[in-house]
Design a protein around this motif. Structure first.
Motif, short mmCIF file in Angstrom:
data_model
loop_
_atom_site.label_atom_id
_atom_site.label_comp_id
_atom_site.label_asym_id
_atom_site.label_seq_id
_atom_site.Cartn_x
_atom_site.Cartn_y
_atom_site.Cartn_z
N LEU A 169 -2.05 -0.43 -6.11
CA LEU A 169 -0.77 -0.12 -5.49
C LEU A 169 0.39 -0.71 -6.28
O LEU A 169 1.41 -0.06 -6.52
CB LEU A 169 -0.74 -0.63 -4.05
CG LEU A 169 0.55 -0.41 -3.26
CD1 LEU A 169 0.83 1.08 -3.12
CD2 LEU A 169 0.47 -1.08 -1.89
N LEU A 170 0.23 -1.98 -6.68
CA LEU A 170 1.28 -2.64 -7.47
C LEU A 170 1.46 -1.97 -8.82
O LEU A 170 2.59 -1.83 -9.31
CB LEU A 170 0.92 -4.12 -7.65
CG LEU A 170 0.98 -4.99 -6.39
CD1 LEU A 170 0.49 -6.40 -6.69
CD2 LEU A 170 2.41 -5.04 -5.84
N ARG B 269 0.90 1.22 -9.54
CA ARG B 269 1.60 2.50 -9.34
C ARG B 269 3.08 2.27 -9.01
O ARG B 269 3.95 3.02 -9.46
CB ARG B 269 0.92 3.28 -8.21
CG ARG B 269 -0.46 3.83 -8.59
CD ARG B 269 -0.98 4.81 -7.56
NE ARG B 269 -1.23 4.17 -6.28
CZ ARG B 269 -2.38 3.58 -5.97
NH1 ARG B 269 -3.38 3.54 -6.85
NH2 ARG B 269 -2.55 3.03 -4.79
N LYS B 270 3.36 1.20 -8.27
CA LYS B 270 4.75 0.87 -7.95
C LYS B 270 5.54 0.53 -9.21
O LYS B 270 6.65 1.02 -9.42
CB LYS B 270 4.80 -0.30 -6.97
CG LYS B 270 6.20 -0.76 -6.62
CD LYS B 270 6.17 -2.00 -5.74
CE LYS B 270 7.59 -2.51 -5.49
NZ LYS B 270 7.57 -3.76 -4.66
N ASN B 271 4.96 -0.33 -10.07
CA ASN B 271 5.64 -0.72 -11.30
C ASN B 271 5.83 0.47 -12.24
O ASN B 271 6.87 0.59 -12.90
CB ASN B 271 4.84 -1.82 -12.02
CG ASN B 271 4.90 -3.14 -11.28
OD1 ASN B 271 5.86 -3.41 -10.56
ND2 ASN B 271 3.88 -3.97 -11.45
N LEU C 134 6.14 3.58 -11.32
CA LEU C 134 7.20 4.40 -10.74
C LEU C 134 8.57 3.83 -11.04
O LEU C 134 9.50 4.55 -11.42
CB LEU C 134 6.99 4.52 -9.23
CG LEU C 134 8.07 5.30 -8.44
CD1 LEU C 134 8.14 6.73 -8.95
CD2 LEU C 134 7.78 5.25 -6.95
N LEU C 135 8.72 2.50 -10.89
CA LEU C 135 10.00 1.85 -11.17
C LEU C 135 10.38 2.00 -12.64
O LEU C 135 11.55 2.23 -12.97
CB LEU C 135 9.93 0.37 -10.78
CG LEU C 135 9.87 0.06 -9.28
CD1 LEU C 135 9.67 -1.44 -9.05
CD2 LEU C 135 11.15 0.53 -8.59
#
Length: 252
Positions: A9-10, A12-14, A16-17
């Motif tokens: 999850l982290l 994919r978040k990074n 995306l950012l």
């Protein structure tokens, strides 16, 4: 029960950012124009490749990445405590105009451009002689002057420069302990007397044995950077490299 994948999850978040940041930057580049020719910007939102290449750069690569190897510059700073000098251009257009806009017209958006040309000249200077400085510091302003002006231009430059490098910028390591009037119009002797004993370190142990990169906007007589370099060397700094936007040669 399905296992919760926090690491995924982290990641994919990074990702995306990072994609959003890249997209915003690309959009900014498409909407921006060079502040000199008003054409499309391609290397930085405020300047194009052509105009960047045509800035009146010091030919730093011809003097081994150190302006002190140029006899004329070496003679200007004979009694010095710093070891190396890198500067972008003489104090001439367009750099002089950008600096005036930045310092006196509060065009803080110029900090990004000026930080970019600083790192550009830094890379040119270090193509053959790699300088792995340990710490970046900037010439501080007195707290009273900071309150009156609202900013310290050398600090903003160092922040912008540091975005391009992994060198640690220590913005609280050096402080100015005396408040003095503006040095504009003063002779070299007057400036040297004015800045004597004007600076102090907040943590001596942090710099002992280190290689320091000192950033300022313009050198005139060199009194300020020399006094800071003297303080650094007296506290066992290994060497001091000075990086500036301009050298005002005719005023030294």
């Amino acid at each position: 029960m399905e296992r919760f994948d926090l690491r995924g999850l982290l990641y994919r978040k990074n990702r995306l950012l990072n994609n959003i940041t890249s997209s915003v930057y690309q959009l900014r580049m498409q909407l921006s124009q060079c502040i000199i020719c008003h054409g499309s910007s391609d290397v930085h939102p405020q300047i194009c490749t052509y105009c960047l290449a045509n800035l009146p750069f010091f030919s730093i690569e011809k003097v081994g990445g150190d302006l002190l190897n140029w006899p004329a510059m070496n003679n200007l700073f004979k009694k010095r405590h710093f070891d190396r000098l890198i500067s972008v251009t003489p104090y001439a257009w367009p750099m002089s105009h950008w600096i005036n806009q930045f310092k006196y017209q509060r065009r803080h958006d110029y900090a990004s451009l000026l930080g970019f040309v600083l790192q550009y000249q830094w890379h040119r200077a270090n193509e053959e002689l790699y300088d792995c400085s340990d710490i970046v510091i900037s010439v501080p302003t007195h707290q009273r002057k900071w309150q009156l002006r609202g900013f310290n231009q050398a600090h903003l430059l160092a922040e912008a420069f540091s975005k391009y490098h992994q060198i640690s910028y220590q913005d609280n390591l050096l402080r100015r302990v005396k408040y003095e009037q503006a040095q504009v119009g003063q002779s070299g002797t007057q400036r040297r007397k004015s800045v004597a004993g004007n600076f102090a370190l907040s943590d001596r142990d942090q710099i002992a044995g280190k290689k320091v990169l000192l950033i300022d906007d313009v050198i005139t007589t060199g009194a300020t950077i020399n006094e800071i370099s003297r303080l650094l060397k007296s506290n066992y700094v290994k060497n001091v490299t000075v990086l500036t936007l301009c050298v005002s040669i005719d005023k030294c």
